[in-house]
Scaffold this motif. Structure first.
Motif, short mmCIF file in Angstrom:
data_model
loop_
_atom_site.label_atom_id
_atom_site.label_comp_id
_atom_site.label_asym_id
_atom_site.label_seq_id
_atom_site.Cartn_x
_atom_site.Cartn_y
_atom_site.Cartn_z
N VAL A 74 0.83 -1.20 0.00
CA VAL A 74 0.00 0.00 0.00
C VAL A 74 0.87 1.25 0.00
CG1 VAL A 74 -1.54 1.38 1.46
CG2 VAL A 74 -2.06 -1.02 1.03
N ALA A 75 1.95 1.26 0.79
CA ALA A 75 2.85 2.41 0.82
C ALA A 75 3.49 2.63 -0.54
CB ALA A 75 3.92 2.20 1.89
N ALA A 76 3.92 1.53 -1.18
CA ALA A 76 4.50 1.64 -2.51
C ALA A 76 3.46 2.15 -3.51
CB ALA A 76 5.04 0.28 -2.96
N GLY A 77 2.23 1.72 -3.33
CA GLY A 77 1.15 2.19 -4.20
C GLY A 77 0.92 3.69 -4.06
N ALA A 78 0.98 4.18 -2.82
CA ALA A 78 0.80 5.62 -2.59
C ALA A 78 1.91 6.41 -3.27
CB ALA A 78 0.77 5.90 -1.09
N ASP A 79 3.14 5.92 -3.17
CA ASP A 79 4.27 6.59 -3.82
C ASP A 79 4.10 6.57 -5.34
OD1 ASP A 79 5.42 7.06 -1.37
OD2 ASP A 79 6.79 5.36 -1.46
N ALA A 80 3.65 5.44 -5.86
CA ALA A 80 3.47 5.31 -7.31
C ALA A 80 2.38 6.25 -7.81
CB ALA A 80 3.14 3.86 -7.66
N ASP A 118 -7.90 -0.89 0.18
CA ASP A 118 -6.89 -1.74 0.83
C ASP A 118 -6.51 -1.19 2.20
OD1 ASP A 118 -6.93 -3.35 -1.35
OD2 ASP A 118 -4.95 -2.82 -2.11
N THR A 119 -6.43 0.13 2.30
CA THR A 119 -6.09 0.74 3.59
C THR A 119 -7.15 0.44 4.63
OG1 THR A 119 -4.87 2.53 2.50
CG2 THR A 119 -5.59 2.91 4.75
N THR A 120 -8.41 0.53 4.23
CA THR A 120 -9.51 0.22 5.15
C THR A 120 -9.48 -1.23 5.59
OG1 THR A 120 -10.93 1.92 4.15
CG2 THR A 120 -12.03 0.19 5.40
N VAL A 121 -9.23 -2.14 4.65
CA VAL A 121 -9.15 -3.56 4.98
C VAL A 121 -8.04 -3.82 6.00
CG1 VAL A 121 -8.57 -5.85 4.07
CG2 VAL A 121 -10.17 -4.38 2.84
N ILE A 122 -6.89 -3.22 5.77
CA ILE A 122 -5.76 -3.42 6.68
C ILE A 122 -6.07 -2.88 8.07
CG2 ILE A 122 -3.38 -2.71 7.16
CD1 ILE A 122 -2.87 -2.84 4.15
N GLU A 123 -6.68 -1.70 8.13
CA GLU A 123 -7.01 -1.10 9.43
C GLU A 123 -7.99 -1.98 10.20
OE1 GLU A 123 -8.44 2.71 8.34
OE2 GLU A 123 -6.44 3.63 8.22
N ARG A 124 -9.02 -2.48 9.51
CA ARG A 124 -9.99 -3.34 10.19
C ARG A 124 -9.37 -4.66 10.61
NH1 ARG A 124 -15.16 -2.44 6.06
NH2 ARG A 124 -15.70 -0.31 6.77
N LEU A 158 -6.58 -10.07 4.28
CA LEU A 158 -5.75 -8.92 3.95
C LEU A 158 -5.68 -8.79 2.44
CD1 LEU A 158 -2.85 -9.42 6.50
CD2 LEU A 158 -4.39 -7.44 6.44
N PRO A 159 -5.38 -7.60 1.92
CA PRO A 159 -5.23 -7.45 0.47
C PRO A 159 -4.15 -8.39 -0.07
CG PRO A 159 -5.34 -5.31 1.54
CD PRO A 159 -5.22 -6.33 2.64
N ALA A 160 -4.43 -9.03 -1.19
CA ALA A 160 -3.47 -9.96 -1.78
C ALA A 160 -2.24 -9.22 -2.25
CB ALA A 160 -4.12 -10.70 -2.94
N THR A 161 -1.07 -9.82 -2.05
CA THR A 161 0.18 -9.19 -2.48
C THR A 161 0.98 -10.08 -3.42
OG1 THR A 161 1.32 -10.07 -0.53
CG2 THR A 161 0.39 -7.85 -0.36
N ASP A 162 0.49 -11.28 -3.69
CA ASP A 162 1.29 -12.20 -4.50
C ASP A 162 0.56 -12.75 -5.72
OD1 ASP A 162 -0.54 -13.66 -3.11
OD2 ASP A 162 0.87 -15.14 -2.32
N SER A 163 -0.74 -12.51 -5.82
CA SER A 163 -1.47 -13.12 -6.93
C SER A 163 -2.08 -12.08 -7.87
CB SER A 163 -2.59 -14.02 -6.38
OG SER A 163 -3.48 -13.27 -5.57
N THR A 164 -2.11 -10.83 -7.50
CA THR A 164 -2.68 -9.79 -8.34
C THR A 164 -1.66 -8.68 -8.55
OG1 THR A 164 -3.58 -8.65 -6.40
CG2 THR A 164 -5.02 -10.23 -7.48
N PRO A 165 -1.75 -7.95 -9.69
CA PRO A 165 -0.82 -6.84 -9.90
C PRO A 165 -0.97 -5.80 -8.80
CG PRO A 165 -1.96 -7.43 -11.93
CD PRO A 165 -2.64 -8.17 -10.83
N SER A 166 0.13 -5.28 -8.32
CA SER A 166 0.08 -4.28 -7.27
C SER A 166 -0.42 -2.95 -7.83
CB SER A 166 1.47 -4.09 -6.66
OG SER A 166 2.34 -3.50 -7.62
N ILE A 167 -0.76 -2.03 -6.92
CA ILE A 167 -1.17 -0.70 -7.34
C ILE A 167 -0.07 -0.05 -8.17
CG2 ILE A 167 -1.74 1.61 -6.51
CD1 ILE A 167 -3.03 0.28 -4.06
#
Length: 298
Positions: A74-80, A118-124, A158-167
């Motif tokens: 998510v942090a990398a996505g925000a930077d991107a 994704d941010t909301t999912v992580i917070e919850r 949690l948001p998937a990080t290995d099976s879908t393209p990242s933000i």
């Protein structure tokens, strides 16, 4: 005789003594059994609680690792997204058509929506996973609180990080398309014609740049008088230009890499290691001979 009868009645018979002894032994045995059972029960409870704690700790460790990966994504996505927005803003008015910018703007909108979700999912998930296990007060079900907490942690999504393209990945192609469009637009803005290979006679014709490599110790170079076009040659690093004629192609300007004085410097002072140098005398003065580096990109 009366005294003799009283003494006889107060003296325990052998049978009565044996009964009392058996009762005492039975009570002692029962106490020992109860004590032993209690010891075994405490040991078993401790074992069950320890196993439950190990399972909970393992589940929490696994969640924590996954949560860190998701948060990093998510942090990398925000930077991107920030970088893509900069590209979009910079490209305004610098493309031939708006197609690539429209596509990038749409990609940024989608990326922002995904980032928020994704941010909301992580917070919850963090709030749920960090809930303290219920106290294990049940004597009959030791470890039940830890077991319930373990199931809760294991069920957190949690948001998937290995099976879908990242933000960040989703913005690479549309951002590059805009960069390419800007490069093409810049290249169309400035074109320099390298009209010949030669020296002063060709330079004095004032009809384009001249390849002067042979006169510059073999270092690939073109030159142009300041008044014939040198003052218009771009020297801002990152600018894309088109050369025609000799050395035709697409080039990136890397900026001025040397400023020499013709009265004290020689070809030994020329900067090497570049695809091509463009030389002109700033303001027509030999004391300010600028050398702009060019890198061929197409």
């Amino acid at each position: 005789m009366a005294g003799t009868e009283t003494d006889a009645a107060s003296t325990p018979s052998p049978v009565r003594a044996r009964k009392r002894l058996r009762l005492v032994l039975a009570l002692a045995l029962a106490g020992a059994i109860i004590a032993a059972t209690a010891v075994v029960g405490v040991a078993q409870r401790t074992q069950v609680l320890t196993a439950a704690q190990v399972d909970y700790d393992a589940a929490l460790t696994g969640y924590t690792s996954a949560q860190k990966q998701a948060s990093a994504s998510v942090a990398a996505g925000a930077d991107a997204i920030a970088a893509a927005q900069e590209t979009l803003d910079f490209s305004a008015g610098k493309v031939a058509t708006e197609d690539s910018r429209t596509a990038l703007a749409a990609a940024i909108t989608d990326a922002r929506a995904r980032l928020a979700a994704d941010t909301t999912v992580i917070e919850r998930a963090t709030a749920v996973a960090r809930t303290a296990p219920a106290a294990d007060t049940s004597f009959l079900s030791p470890g039940s609180g830890l077991d319930a907490a373990t199931r809760t942690v294991a069920s957190v999504d949690l948001p998937a990080t290995d099976s879908t393209p990242s933000i960040a990945d989703s913005l690479v192609a549309p951002q590059q398309a805009v960069r390419d469009a800007v490069a093409a637009w810049e290249a169309a803005l400035y074109t320099n014609h390298v009209q010949a290979v030669g020296w002063l006679p060709e330079l004095d014709q004032c009809v384009g740049s001249v390849d002067v490599t042979a006169y510059y110790a073999g270092i690939p170079s073109i030159a142009e008088h300041w008044s014939c076009g040198g003052k218009n040659f771009p020297d801002d690093a990152g600018t894309i230009i088109t050369l025609t004629g000799v050395h035709s192609g697409l080039y990136r300007v890397d900026g001025i890499v040397a400023m020499l004085n013709s009265s004290r410097d020689s070809v030994a002072d020329l900067p090497g290691g570049h695809d091509l140098l463009y030389q002109t005398c700033q303001n027509g003065q030999g004391a300010t001979m600028s050398f702009t580096a060019l890198t061929k990109i197409g």
